[in-house]
Design a protein around this motif. Structure first.
Motif, mmCIF file in Angstrom:
data_model
loop_
_atom_site.group_PDB
_atom_site.id
_atom_site.type_symbol
_atom_site.label_atom_id
_atom_site.label_comp_id
_atom_site.label_asym_id
_atom_site.label_seq_id
_atom_site.Cartn_x
_atom_site.Cartn_y
_atom_site.Cartn_z
ATOM 1 N N THR A 60 -7.733 5.839 -2.716
ATOM 2 C CA THR A 60 -7.558 6.457 -1.398
ATOM 3 C C THR A 60 -6.709 7.725 -1.436
ATOM 4 O O THR A 60 -7.082 8.740 -0.825
ATOM 5 N N PRO A 61 -5.573 7.749 -2.146
ATOM 6 C CA PRO A 61 -4.783 8.997 -2.176
ATOM 7 C C PRO A 61 -5.514 10.170 -2.823
ATOM 8 O O PRO A 61 -5.186 11.326 -2.537
ATOM 9 N N VAL A 62 -6.498 9.893 -3.676
ATOM 10 C CA VAL A 62 -7.241 10.972 -4.327
ATOM 11 C C VAL A 62 -7.964 11.830 -3.295
ATOM 12 O O VAL A 62 -8.134 13.037 -3.477
ATOM 13 N N TRP A 63 -8.393 11.208 -2.188
ATOM 14 C CA TRP A 63 -9.155 11.930 -1.160
ATOM 15 C C TRP A 63 -8.275 12.440 -0.027
ATOM 16 O O TRP A 63 -8.791 12.903 0.990
ATOM 17 N N ASP A 64 -6.969 12.356 -0.194
ATOM 18 C CA ASP A 64 -6.033 12.759 0.860
ATOM 19 C C ASP A 64 -5.881 14.278 0.841
ATOM 20 O O ASP A 64 -5.216 14.833 -0.032
ATOM 21 N N GLU A 65 -6.487 14.956 1.813
ATOM 22 C CA GLU A 65 -6.484 16.417 1.839
ATOM 23 C C GLU A 65 -5.195 17.018 2.387
ATOM 24 O O GLU A 65 -4.869 18.160 2.088
ATOM 25 N N TYR A 66 -4.467 16.245 3.200
ATOM 26 C CA TYR A 66 -3.346 16.814 3.942
ATOM 27 C C TYR A 66 -2.005 16.144 3.651
ATOM 28 O O TYR A 66 -1.034 16.374 4.347
ATOM 29 N N GLY A 67 -1.950 15.284 2.646
ATOM 30 C CA GLY A 67 -0.695 14.628 2.309
ATOM 31 C C GLY A 67 -0.312 13.516 3.254
ATOM 32 O O GLY A 67 0.864 13.142 3.348
ATOM 33 N N TYR A 68 -1.285 12.939 3.955
ATOM 34 C CA TYR A 68 -0.996 11.888 4.925
ATOM 35 C C TYR A 68 -0.408 10.636 4.262
ATOM 36 O O TYR A 68 0.395 9.923 4.864
ATOM 37 N N VAL A 69 -0.835 10.335 3.044
ATOM 38 C CA VAL A 69 -0.410 9.078 2.419
ATOM 39 C C VAL A 69 0.610 9.294 1.302
ATOM 40 O O VAL A 69 0.847 8.403 0.494
ATOM 41 N N LYS A 70 1.225 10.461 1.274
ATOM 42 C CA LYS A 70 2.163 10.767 0.187
ATOM 43 C C LYS A 70 3.348 9.808 0.150
ATOM 44 O O LYS A 70 3.955 9.612 -0.913
ATOM 45 N N ASP A 71 3.669 9.202 1.284
ATOM 46 C CA ASP A 71 4.803 8.276 1.328
ATOM 47 C C ASP A 71 4.393 6.818 1.134
ATOM 48 O O ASP A 71 5.226 5.915 1.214
ATOM 49 N N LEU A 72 3.101 6.589 0.886
ATOM 50 C CA LEU A 72 2.618 5.230 0.634
ATOM 51 C C LEU A 72 2.338 5.051 -0.849
ATOM 52 O O LEU A 72 1.946 5.989 -1.541
ATOM 53 N N ASN A 73 2.503 3.843 -1.313
ATOM 54 C CA ASN A 73 2.226 3.524 -2.708
ATOM 55 C C ASN A 73 1.009 2.607 -2.775
ATOM 56 O O ASN A 73 1.095 1.422 -2.433
ATOM 57 N N PHE A 74 -0.127 3.167 -3.192
ATOM 58 C CA PHE A 74 -1.332 2.367 -3.363
ATOM 59 C C PHE A 74 -1.335 1.777 -4.769
ATOM 60 O O PHE A 74 -1.611 2.464 -5.746
ATOM 61 N N GLU A 75 -1.021 0.496 -4.843
ATOM 62 C CA GLU A 75 -1.016 -0.191 -6.130
ATOM 63 C C GLU A 75 -2.449 -0.416 -6.597
ATOM 64 O O GLU A 75 -3.381 -0.515 -5.791
ATOM 65 N N ASP A 76 -2.638 -0.488 -7.903
ATOM 66 C CA ASP A 76 -3.940 -0.821 -8.464
ATOM 67 C C ASP A 76 -4.486 -2.061 -7.742
ATOM 68 O O ASP A 76 -3.839 -3.107 -7.677
ATOM 69 N N ALA A 77 -5.685 -1.933 -7.180
ATOM 70 C CA ALA A 77 -6.235 -2.995 -6.330
ATOM 71 C C ALA A 77 -6.372 -4.311 -7.084
ATOM 72 O O ALA A 77 -6.059 -5.383 -6.547
ATOM 73 N N LEU A 78 -6.844 -4.259 -8.319
ATOM 74 C CA LEU A 78 -7.033 -5.481 -9.103
ATOM 75 C C LEU A 78 -5.700 -6.165 -9.377
ATOM 76 O O LEU A 78 -5.568 -7.386 -9.195
ATOM 77 N N LYS A 79 -4.701 -5.398 -9.786
ATOM 78 C CA LYS A 79 -3.396 -5.990 -10.104
ATOM 79 C C LYS A 79 -2.756 -6.608 -8.859
ATOM 80 O O LYS A 79 -2.200 -7.714 -8.916
ATOM 81 N N ALA A 80 -2.836 -5.883 -7.748
ATOM 82 C CA ALA A 80 -2.252 -6.416 -6.512
ATOM 83 C C ALA A 80 -2.975 -7.687 -6.090
ATOM 84 O O ALA A 80 -2.341 -8.670 -5.665
ATOM 85 N N LEU A 81 -4.274 -7.689 -6.237
ATOM 86 C CA LEU A 81 -5.065 -8.851 -5.836
ATOM 87 C C LEU A 81 -4.768 -10.057 -6.716
ATOM 88 O O LEU A 81 -4.678 -11.195 -6.224
ATOM 89 N N GLN A 82 -4.587 -9.827 -8.006
ATOM 90 C CA GLN A 82 -4.240 -10.935 -8.898
ATOM 91 C C GLN A 82 -2.949 -11.604 -8.445
ATOM 92 O O GLN A 82 -2.845 -12.842 -8.419
ATOM 93 N N TYR A 83 -1.969 -10.780 -8.085
ATOM 94 C CA TYR A 83 -0.688 -11.337 -7.650
ATOM 95 C C TYR A 83 -0.857 -12.109 -6.335
ATOM 96 O O TYR A 83 -0.391 -13.260 -6.214
ATOM 97 N N TRP A 84 -1.522 -11.504 -5.354
ATOM 98 C CA TRP A 84 -1.559 -12.115 -4.028
ATOM 99 C C TRP A 84 -2.515 -13.306 -3.945
ATOM 100 O O TRP A 84 -2.265 -14.250 -3.183
ATOM 101 N N VAL A 85 -3.580 -13.304 -4.731
ATOM 102 C CA VAL A 85 -4.425 -14.493 -4.775
ATOM 103 C C VAL A 85 -3.659 -15.661 -5.372
ATOM 104 O O VAL A 85 -3.699 -16.788 -4.861
#
Length: 479
Positions: free
Chosen positions: A126-151
Protein backbone atom coordinates in the motif's frame (compact mmCIF):
# COMPACT_ATOMS: atom_id res chain seq x y z
CA UNK A 1 -26.80 -23.69 8.51
CA UNK A 2 -24.69 -20.53 8.94
CA UNK A 3 -24.49 -18.00 6.11
CA UNK A 4 -21.57 -15.62 5.47
CA UNK A 5 -21.69 -13.02 2.67
CA UNK A 6 -18.60 -11.40 1.19
CA UNK A 7 -17.93 -8.48 -1.17
CA UNK A 8 -14.62 -7.03 -2.31
CA UNK A 9 -13.29 -4.27 -4.57
CA UNK A 10 -16.63 -2.52 -5.04
CA UNK A 11 -14.79 0.70 -5.99
CA UNK A 12 -17.73 2.98 -5.37
CA UNK A 13 -20.19 1.27 -7.71
CA UNK A 14 -23.23 2.82 -6.06
CA UNK A 15 -25.30 2.02 -9.17
CA UNK A 16 -24.90 -1.72 -8.45
CA UNK A 17 -24.64 -1.59 -4.70
CA UNK A 18 -28.32 -1.04 -3.98
CA UNK A 19 -29.52 -4.18 -5.81
CA UNK A 20 -26.55 -6.00 -4.30
CA UNK A 21 -27.60 -5.01 -0.77
CA UNK A 22 -31.21 -5.96 -1.47
CA UNK A 23 -30.13 -9.43 -2.57
CA UNK A 24 -27.88 -9.84 0.45
CA UNK A 25 -30.63 -8.80 2.84
CA UNK A 26 -33.02 -11.31 1.27
CA UNK A 27 -30.64 -14.11 2.24
CA UNK A 28 -30.88 -13.14 5.93
CA UNK A 29 -27.14 -13.67 6.50
CA UNK A 30 -25.42 -14.28 9.82
CA UNK A 31 -22.19 -12.44 8.98
CA UNK A 32 -21.38 -9.94 6.20
CA UNK A 33 -17.81 -8.91 5.33
CA UNK A 34 -16.34 -6.40 2.89
CA UNK A 35 -12.75 -7.08 1.85
CA UNK A 36 -11.67 -3.53 1.01
CA UNK A 37 -11.45 -0.95 -1.80
CA UNK A 38 -15.01 -0.05 -0.96
CA UNK A 39 -15.53 3.55 -2.14
CA UNK A 40 -12.65 4.79 -4.29
CA UNK A 41 -12.92 4.70 -8.07
CA UNK A 42 -16.31 5.72 -9.51
CA UNK A 43 -18.12 8.86 -10.74
CA UNK A 44 -20.39 8.64 -7.68
CA UNK A 45 -17.40 8.74 -5.35
CA UNK A 46 -16.03 11.79 -7.19
CA UNK A 47 -19.45 13.48 -7.02
CA UNK A 48 -19.97 12.94 -3.28
CA UNK A 49 -16.41 14.00 -2.56
CA UNK A 50 -16.34 17.23 -4.57
CA UNK A 51 -19.91 18.25 -5.50
CA UNK A 52 -22.26 17.03 -2.76
CA UNK A 53 -20.31 16.47 0.44
CA UNK A 54 -23.09 14.91 2.46
CA UNK A 55 -22.82 11.32 3.69
CA UNK A 56 -22.09 9.03 0.76
CA UNK A 57 -25.17 6.87 -0.02
CA UNK A 58 -22.97 3.77 -0.21
CA UNK A 59 -22.07 4.24 3.45
CA UNK A 60 -25.75 4.53 4.36
CA UNK A 61 -26.44 1.24 2.56
CA UNK A 62 -23.33 -0.42 4.01
CA UNK A 63 -24.52 0.44 7.50
CA UNK A 64 -27.62 -1.64 6.83
CA UNK A 65 -25.78 -4.86 6.02
CA UNK A 66 -22.10 -5.12 6.98
CA UNK A 67 -20.67 -6.51 10.22
CA UNK A 68 -17.03 -5.72 9.45
CA UNK A 69 -14.79 -4.38 6.67
CA UNK A 70 -11.09 -4.78 5.91
CA UNK A 71 -8.92 -1.89 4.78
CA UNK A 72 -7.88 -2.12 1.12
CA UNK A 73 -5.09 -0.14 -0.47
CA UNK A 74 -7.57 2.28 -2.07
CA UNK A 75 -8.86 3.33 1.35
CA UNK A 76 -5.42 4.96 1.76
CA UNK A 77 -5.78 7.15 -1.32
CA UNK A 78 -7.07 9.68 1.19
CA UNK A 79 -5.39 11.35 4.14
CA UNK A 80 -5.62 9.73 7.55
CA UNK A 81 -8.21 12.15 8.88
CA UNK A 82 -10.50 11.31 5.93
CA UNK A 83 -9.99 7.59 6.58
CA UNK A 84 -10.77 8.05 10.25
CA UNK A 85 -13.85 10.06 9.29
CA UNK A 86 -14.96 7.14 7.10
CA UNK A 87 -14.61 4.89 10.13
CA UNK A 88 -16.72 7.21 12.26
CA UNK A 89 -19.50 7.25 9.64
CA UNK A 90 -19.68 3.46 9.53
CA UNK A 91 -21.60 1.48 12.13
CA UNK A 92 -19.23 -1.45 11.62
CA UNK A 93 -15.48 -1.66 12.36
CA UNK A 94 -12.66 -1.54 9.80
CA UNK A 95 -9.89 -4.00 10.65
CA UNK A 96 -6.39 -4.97 9.54
CA UNK A 97 -3.72 -6.76 11.56
CA UNK A 98 -0.65 -5.27 9.87
CA UNK A 99 -1.11 -1.51 10.37
CA UNK A 100 -0.23 -1.35 14.06
CA UNK A 101 -2.59 0.60 16.30
CA UNK A 102 -4.33 2.29 13.38
CA UNK A 103 -6.79 -0.60 13.16
CA UNK A 104 -7.93 -3.51 15.30
CA UNK A 105 -6.53 -6.81 14.01
CA UNK A 106 -9.63 -8.98 14.16
CA UNK A 107 -13.37 -9.12 14.71
CA UNK A 108 -15.50 -11.63 16.66
CA UNK A 109 -19.13 -12.56 16.19
CA UNK A 110 -20.93 -15.28 18.09
CA UNK A 111 -23.57 -17.00 15.97
CA UNK A 112 -25.86 -19.59 17.57
CA UNK A 113 -23.24 -20.65 20.08
CA UNK A 114 -20.33 -20.70 17.61
CA UNK A 115 -17.48 -18.20 17.69
CA UNK A 116 -16.51 -16.74 14.32
CA UNK A 117 -13.28 -14.75 14.14
CA UNK A 118 -12.32 -12.59 11.14
CA UNK A 119 -8.65 -11.60 10.94
CA UNK A 120 -8.13 -8.75 8.47
CA UNK A 121 -4.92 -7.96 6.63
CA UNK A 122 -3.93 -5.48 3.89
CA UNK A 123 -1.32 -5.84 1.17
CA UNK A 124 1.79 -4.22 2.58
CA UNK A 125 2.52 -2.73 -0.84
CA UNK A 126 0.00 0.00 0.00
CA UNK A 127 2.70 2.62 0.78
CA UNK A 128 4.26 1.98 -2.64
CA UNK A 129 1.20 3.58 -4.28
CA UNK A 130 1.05 6.53 -1.86
CA UNK A 131 1.41 9.60 -4.09
CA UNK A 132 1.04 12.27 -1.41
CA UNK A 133 2.65 10.84 1.73
CA UNK A 134 -0.68 10.04 3.37
CA UNK A 135 0.61 6.85 5.02
CA UNK A 136 4.13 7.99 5.88
CA UNK A 137 3.30 7.79 9.59
CA UNK A 138 1.88 4.26 9.35
CA UNK A 139 3.90 1.07 9.47
CA UNK A 140 2.60 -1.58 7.08
CA UNK A 141 4.10 -4.82 8.33
CA UNK A 142 4.66 -7.69 5.92
CA UNK A 143 1.15 -9.13 5.54
CA UNK A 144 2.24 -12.77 5.83
CA UNK A 145 4.34 -12.21 8.96
CA UNK A 146 1.62 -10.18 10.66
CA UNK A 147 -0.97 -12.79 9.78
CA UNK A 148 1.15 -15.63 11.15
CA UNK A 149 1.37 -13.84 14.48
CA UNK A 150 -2.31 -12.88 14.72
CA UNK A 151 -3.70 -16.21 13.55
CA UNK A 152 -1.60 -17.94 16.20
CA UNK A 153 -2.79 -15.36 18.76
CA UNK A 154 -6.45 -15.86 17.84
CA UNK A 155 -6.22 -19.65 17.89
CA UNK A 156 -4.50 -19.59 21.28
CA UNK A 157 -6.52 -16.88 22.98
CA UNK A 158 -9.93 -16.85 21.29
CA UNK A 159 -10.39 -20.55 20.45
CA UNK A 160 -12.59 -19.87 17.39
CA UNK A 161 -15.04 -22.39 16.01
CA UNK A 162 -14.57 -20.90 12.54
CA UNK A 163 -11.51 -18.90 11.46
CA UNK A 164 -11.73 -16.45 8.57
CA UNK A 165 -8.78 -14.60 7.06
CA UNK A 166 -9.90 -11.62 4.99
CA UNK A 167 -6.90 -10.49 2.96
CA UNK A 168 -6.92 -7.49 0.67
CA UNK A 169 -4.35 -9.05 -1.59
CA UNK A 170 -4.30 -11.91 -4.02
CA UNK A 171 -2.39 -14.79 -5.60
CA UNK A 172 0.81 -15.08 -7.57
CA UNK A 173 -0.21 -18.54 -8.79
CA UNK A 174 -3.57 -20.16 -9.34
CA UNK A 175 -4.28 -21.91 -6.00
CA UNK A 176 -5.49 -25.09 -7.76
CA UNK A 177 -3.48 -25.43 -10.98
CA UNK A 178 -0.31 -23.53 -10.08
CA UNK A 179 -0.52 -21.36 -13.21
CA UNK A 180 1.77 -18.38 -12.60
CA UNK A 181 0.20 -14.92 -12.60
CA UNK A 182 3.22 -12.94 -11.49
CA UNK A 183 6.43 -13.24 -9.50
CA UNK A 184 6.39 -13.44 -5.70
CA UNK A 185 7.43 -9.90 -4.89
CA UNK A 186 5.18 -9.41 -1.83
CA UNK A 187 2.19 -7.55 -3.25
CA UNK A 188 0.04 -10.71 -3.36
CA UNK A 189 0.84 -13.34 -0.73
CA UNK A 190 -2.22 -15.61 -0.69
CA UNK A 191 -0.20 -18.60 -1.90
CA UNK A 192 2.31 -18.13 0.91
CA UNK A 193 -0.55 -17.75 3.39
CA UNK A 194 -1.92 -21.13 2.36
CA UNK A 195 1.55 -22.70 2.53
CA UNK A 196 2.56 -21.23 5.89
CA UNK A 197 -0.62 -21.01 7.96
CA UNK A 198 -2.85 -23.94 8.88
CA UNK A 199 -6.32 -23.96 10.36
CA UNK A 200 -7.91 -21.28 8.14
CA UNK A 201 -11.49 -22.26 7.35
CA UNK A 202 -12.18 -19.46 4.87
CA UNK A 203 -9.58 -17.40 3.01
CA UNK A 204 -11.06 -14.27 1.40
CA UNK A 205 -8.84 -12.56 -1.17
CA UNK A 206 -9.20 -9.48 -3.39
CA UNK A 207 -7.19 -6.66 -4.96
CA UNK A 208 -6.71 -8.49 -8.27
CA UNK A 209 -10.38 -8.32 -9.34
CA UNK A 210 -10.40 -12.05 -10.14
CA UNK A 211 -13.14 -14.63 -9.66
CA UNK A 212 -11.86 -17.55 -7.56
CA UNK A 213 -13.90 -20.28 -5.89
CA UNK A 214 -11.81 -23.25 -4.77
CA UNK A 215 -11.52 -25.60 -1.83
CA UNK A 216 -8.10 -26.94 -0.93
CA UNK A 217 -8.18 -29.55 1.82
CA UNK A 218 -10.47 -27.93 4.40
CA UNK A 219 -10.00 -24.29 3.34
CA UNK A 220 -12.51 -22.46 1.16
CA UNK A 221 -10.71 -19.92 -1.03
CA UNK A 222 -12.66 -17.14 -2.74
CA UNK A 223 -12.16 -13.88 -4.60
CA UNK A 224 -15.40 -12.07 -5.56
CA UNK A 225 -14.33 -10.34 -8.81
CA UNK A 226 -14.89 -6.55 -8.60
CA UNK A 227 -17.03 -3.48 -9.21
CA UNK A 228 -20.16 -4.95 -7.67
CA UNK A 229 -20.97 -7.63 -10.23
CA UNK A 230 -21.91 -9.96 -7.39
CA UNK A 231 -21.05 -11.38 -3.97
CA UNK A 232 -20.13 -14.69 -2.39
CA UNK A 233 -22.25 -16.67 0.02
CA UNK A 234 -20.50 -19.26 2.18
CA UNK A 235 -22.76 -21.84 3.78
CA UNK A 236 -21.48 -23.80 6.80
CA UNK A 237 -23.18 -26.83 8.27
CA UNK A 238 -21.50 -27.66 11.57
CA UNK A 239 -23.64 -30.72 12.20
CA UNK A 240 -22.81 -32.37 8.89
CA UNK A 241 -19.26 -30.99 8.88
CA UNK A 242 -19.27 -29.47 5.39
CA UNK A 243 -19.23 -26.02 3.79
CA UNK A 244 -19.30 -24.51 0.32
CA UNK A 245 -19.30 -21.16 -1.50
CA UNK A 246 -21.83 -19.85 -4.03
CA UNK A 247 -21.35 -16.73 -6.17
CA UNK A 248 -24.47 -14.61 -6.61
CA UNK A 249 -24.09 -12.48 -9.74
CA UNK A 250 -26.36 -9.55 -10.49
CA UNK A 251 -28.77 -9.93 -13.40
CA UNK A 252 -27.88 -8.17 -16.65
CA UNK A 253 -30.34 -5.31 -16.09
CA UNK A 254 -28.96 -4.76 -12.58
CA UNK A 255 -25.40 -4.53 -13.91
CA UNK A 256 -26.44 -1.52 -15.98
CA UNK A 257 -28.37 0.37 -13.31
CA UNK A 258 -28.14 4.16 -13.05
CA UNK A 259 -26.58 6.24 -10.31
CA UNK A 260 -28.91 8.45 -8.23
CA UNK A 261 -30.58 11.26 -10.20
CA UNK A 262 -28.31 13.96 -8.82
CA UNK A 263 -25.23 12.05 -10.00
CA UNK A 264 -26.70 11.24 -13.42
CA UNK A 265 -27.75 14.88 -13.91
CA UNK A 266 -24.23 16.04 -13.08
CA UNK A 267 -22.68 13.44 -15.39
CA UNK A 268 -24.88 14.66 -18.26
CA UNK A 269 -24.03 18.35 -17.86
CA UNK A 270 -22.45 19.69 -21.05
CA UNK A 271 -18.99 21.20 -20.67
CA UNK A 272 -18.21 22.08 -24.27
CA UNK A 273 -18.59 20.98 -27.87
CA UNK A 274 -15.65 19.74 -29.97
CA UNK A 275 -15.83 19.89 -33.75
CA UNK A 276 -13.04 17.43 -34.56
CA UNK A 277 -13.11 13.73 -33.73
CA UNK A 278 -10.68 12.86 -30.93
CA UNK A 279 -12.12 9.42 -30.19
CA UNK A 280 -10.28 6.11 -30.54
CA UNK A 281 -11.33 2.50 -30.97
CA UNK A 282 -9.16 -0.50 -30.19
CA UNK A 283 -7.18 -1.31 -27.08
CA UNK A 284 -4.09 -2.26 -29.05
CA UNK A 285 -4.37 -0.23 -32.24
CA UNK A 286 -4.58 3.04 -30.32
CA UNK A 287 -1.10 2.30 -28.98
CA UNK A 288 0.68 1.78 -32.30
CA UNK A 289 1.00 5.36 -33.61
CA UNK A 290 0.29 8.96 -32.68
CA UNK A 291 -3.40 9.60 -32.18
CA UNK A 292 -5.19 12.98 -31.97
CA UNK A 293 -6.50 12.18 -28.48
CA UNK A 294 -2.98 11.51 -27.21
CA UNK A 295 -1.87 14.82 -28.69
CA UNK A 296 -4.79 16.43 -26.85
CA UNK A 297 -3.62 14.99 -23.52
CA UNK A 298 -0.06 16.15 -24.16
CA UNK A 299 -1.35 19.62 -25.05
CA UNK A 300 -3.32 19.81 -21.80
CA UNK A 301 -0.37 18.66 -19.67
CA UNK A 302 2.15 20.97 -21.32
CA UNK A 303 -0.16 23.97 -20.98
CA UNK A 304 -0.76 23.16 -17.28
CA UNK A 305 3.00 23.12 -16.54
CA UNK A 306 6.29 24.53 -17.74
CA UNK A 307 7.48 21.15 -19.04
CA UNK A 308 9.14 20.51 -22.40
CA UNK A 309 8.11 16.87 -22.67
CA UNK A 310 4.84 15.20 -21.64
CA UNK A 311 4.15 11.60 -20.59
CA UNK A 312 0.67 10.06 -20.45
CA UNK A 313 -1.05 6.70 -20.71
CA UNK A 314 -4.45 5.42 -21.83
CA UNK A 315 -6.92 3.67 -19.60
CA UNK A 316 -7.14 -0.05 -20.22
CA UNK A 317 -10.32 0.09 -22.32
CA UNK A 318 -11.27 -0.54 -25.95
CA UNK A 319 -12.83 2.84 -26.73
CA UNK A 320 -12.40 6.36 -25.45
CA UNK A 321 -11.51 9.89 -26.40
CA UNK A 322 -13.73 12.86 -27.17
CA UNK A 323 -16.06 13.86 -29.98
CA UNK A 324 -18.92 16.36 -30.33
CA UNK A 325 -20.88 17.18 -27.15
CA UNK A 326 -18.61 16.72 -24.13
CA UNK A 327 -20.16 16.09 -20.72
CA UNK A 328 -18.88 15.39 -17.23
CA UNK A 329 -19.45 11.72 -18.06
CA UNK A 330 -17.04 11.94 -21.00
CA UNK A 331 -14.56 13.77 -18.81
CA UNK A 332 -14.71 11.17 -16.07
CA UNK A 333 -14.49 8.22 -18.49
CA UNK A 334 -11.26 9.60 -19.93
CA UNK A 335 -9.71 11.22 -16.84
CA UNK A 336 -11.08 9.60 -13.67
CA UNK A 337 -7.88 9.44 -11.66
CA UNK A 338 -7.25 12.15 -9.13
CA UNK A 339 -3.53 12.41 -9.76
CA UNK A 340 -1.66 15.69 -9.85
CA UNK A 341 0.86 16.58 -12.56
CA UNK A 342 4.48 16.86 -11.53
CA UNK A 343 7.52 18.12 -13.43
CA UNK A 344 10.92 16.46 -13.01
CA UNK A 345 14.25 16.49 -14.85
CA UNK A 346 15.21 13.46 -16.92
CA UNK A 347 18.35 12.93 -18.96
CA UNK A 348 17.96 11.87 -22.57
CA UNK A 349 19.39 8.44 -21.82
CA UNK A 350 16.83 7.99 -19.02
CA UNK A 351 14.00 8.93 -21.37
CA UNK A 352 15.20 6.28 -23.81
CA UNK A 353 15.31 3.67 -21.01
CA UNK A 354 11.75 4.51 -19.97
CA UNK A 355 10.40 4.30 -23.51
CA UNK A 356 12.23 0.98 -23.93
CA UNK A 357 10.41 -0.30 -20.86
CA UNK A 358 7.09 0.77 -22.39
CA UNK A 359 8.03 -0.86 -25.70
CA UNK A 360 8.55 -4.19 -23.92
CA UNK A 361 4.79 -4.67 -23.51
CA UNK A 362 4.46 -5.54 -27.22
CA UNK A 363 5.31 -8.76 -29.06
CA UNK A 364 4.33 -10.84 -32.10
CA UNK A 365 2.02 -13.78 -31.45
CA UNK A 366 2.03 -17.19 -33.16
CA UNK A 367 -0.28 -15.89 -35.87
CA UNK A 368 2.22 -13.25 -36.87
CA UNK A 369 0.09 -10.48 -35.39
CA UNK A 370 1.16 -7.74 -33.01
CA UNK A 371 -0.06 -8.42 -29.50
CA UNK A 372 0.59 -7.61 -25.86
CA UNK A 373 3.58 -9.57 -24.65
CA UNK A 374 1.58 -10.87 -21.67
CA UNK A 375 -0.37 -12.95 -24.19
CA UNK A 376 2.84 -14.34 -25.73
CA UNK A 377 5.44 -14.82 -23.02
CA UNK A 378 5.26 -15.36 -19.23
CA UNK A 379 6.81 -12.92 -16.76
CA UNK A 380 6.50 -9.91 -19.06
CA UNK A 381 5.36 -6.32 -18.47
CA UNK A 382 1.65 -5.63 -18.20
CA UNK A 383 -0.16 -3.63 -20.92
CA UNK A 384 -0.77 -0.76 -18.51
CA UNK A 385 3.01 -0.26 -18.31
CA UNK A 386 2.85 1.64 -21.57
CA UNK A 387 3.32 5.38 -21.83
CA UNK A 388 3.06 7.88 -24.66
CA UNK A 389 5.70 10.58 -24.90
CA UNK A 390 4.92 14.01 -26.35
CA UNK A 391 7.27 16.81 -27.28
CA UNK A 392 9.56 14.25 -28.90
CA UNK A 393 9.28 11.96 -31.93
CA UNK A 394 10.46 8.35 -31.97
CA UNK A 395 10.06 4.89 -33.51
CA UNK A 396 9.52 1.58 -31.71
CA UNK A 397 10.70 -1.43 -33.72
CA UNK A 398 9.46 -4.57 -31.98
CA UNK A 399 11.36 -6.73 -34.44
CA UNK A 400 14.35 -5.82 -32.31
CA UNK A 401 15.11 -7.36 -28.90
CA UNK A 402 13.60 -5.81 -25.78
CA UNK A 403 15.85 -2.96 -24.68
CA UNK A 404 16.93 -2.13 -28.24
CA UNK A 405 13.64 -1.12 -29.84
CA UNK A 406 13.56 2.67 -29.58
CA UNK A 407 14.97 4.55 -32.58
CA UNK A 408 15.27 8.07 -34.01
CA UNK A 409 14.45 10.09 -30.90
CA UNK A 410 14.04 13.72 -31.95
CA UNK A 411 13.46 16.83 -29.81
CA UNK A 412 12.82 20.15 -31.60
CA UNK A 413 14.39 18.89 -34.82
CA UNK A 414 17.55 17.57 -33.18
CA UNK A 415 18.52 14.17 -31.81
CA UNK A 416 17.72 13.75 -28.12
CA UNK A 417 21.00 14.16 -26.24
CA UNK A 418 21.86 11.39 -23.78
CA UNK A 419 23.50 13.70 -21.23
CA UNK A 420 21.15 16.66 -21.59
CA UNK A 421 18.34 17.11 -19.05
CA UNK A 422 14.76 17.88 -20.07
CA UNK A 423 11.76 19.08 -18.08
CA UNK A 424 9.22 16.24 -18.16
CA UNK A 425 5.62 16.24 -16.87
CA UNK A 426 4.10 13.00 -15.55
CA UNK A 427 1.21 12.18 -13.26
CA UNK A 428 1.92 11.66 -9.58
CA UNK A 429 1.12 7.93 -9.73
CA UNK A 430 3.86 7.25 -12.28
CA UNK A 431 6.29 8.99 -9.96
CA UNK A 432 5.65 6.46 -7.19
CA UNK A 433 7.98 4.31 -9.29
CA UNK A 434 5.81 1.21 -8.92
CA UNK A 435 5.75 0.37 -12.63
CA UNK A 436 8.87 2.35 -13.57
CA UNK A 437 11.48 2.14 -10.78
CA UNK A 438 13.72 4.68 -12.50
CA UNK A 439 11.14 7.36 -11.61
CA UNK A 440 11.11 6.69 -7.89
CA UNK A 441 12.26 9.44 -5.51
CA UNK A 442 12.93 11.98 -8.25
CA UNK A 443 13.24 15.62 -7.25
CA UNK A 444 9.98 17.41 -8.10
CA UNK A 445 10.48 20.79 -9.75
CA UNK A 446 6.80 21.78 -9.66
CA UNK A 447 3.35 20.32 -9.02
CA UNK A 448 -0.11 21.38 -10.10
CA UNK A 449 -2.53 22.49 -7.41
CA UNK A 450 -5.44 20.72 -9.07
CA UNK A 451 -5.78 17.07 -10.01
CA UNK A 452 -6.12 15.85 -13.60
CA UNK A 453 -9.95 15.80 -13.84
CA UNK A 454 -10.10 19.49 -12.89
CA UNK A 455 -7.13 20.40 -15.12
CA UNK A 456 -8.76 18.57 -18.01
CA UNK A 457 -12.08 20.34 -17.45
CA UNK A 458 -10.39 23.77 -17.38
CA UNK A 459 -8.49 22.90 -20.56
CA UNK A 460 -11.64 21.84 -22.41
CA UNK A 461 -13.62 24.90 -21.33
CA UNK A 462 -11.02 27.66 -21.56
CA UNK A 463 -7.76 26.43 -23.10
CA UNK A 464 -8.89 24.17 -25.93
CA UNK A 465 -7.51 25.27 -29.32
CA UNK A 466 -9.46 25.03 -32.55
CA UNK A 467 -6.86 22.54 -33.73
CA UNK A 468 -4.75 20.62 -31.21
CA UNK A 469 -1.10 20.85 -32.28
CA UNK A 470 1.12 17.82 -32.77
CA UNK A 471 3.60 17.47 -29.94
CA UNK A 472 5.91 15.12 -31.81
CA UNK A 473 4.83 11.73 -33.09
CA UNK A 474 5.68 8.05 -32.75
CA UNK A 475 5.10 4.84 -34.66
CA UNK A 476 5.40 1.16 -33.81
CA UNK A 477 7.06 -0.91 -36.55
CA UNK A 478 6.36 -4.64 -36.49
CA UNK A 479 6.36 -5.91 -40.13
Amino acid sequence: MTSILITSDLHGRLDRFKPLVNQMKALNPDLVIDNGDFLDGSPATFYYKHIDKNLHPMIKLANEIYDVAVFGNHEFHHNLSAIQNLGSECYFPWISCNIGEFAKPYFIKNIRGKKFVVVGVTTHFTPVWDEYGYVKDLNFEDALKALQYWVDYVVTNENPDYLIVSYHGGFTEDPLTGTVYQERVGENQANEILEAITGIDLLITGHQHLYINEKIQDTIIIQPASHGIGFFEVQIDFEQGHSYAIFHQLEEDQLSCSYPNEVENWLDQELTYIQRDYSYNGLLTSRLSSHPFIQLIHDMQLKATDAQISVCDLLYMETGGLNGRITNRDLFINAPREHKLRVILLAGIEIKQLIEQSAAVLAMNQNGEIDFSTNVYPHTPMPYQYDFWGGISYLIDIREPVGHRVKNMIFKGESLENEHYYRVVLNSYRLTGYDFPLLKNRKILSETIQTVPFLFKDYLQSGFPSVVPDHGNFKVIYL
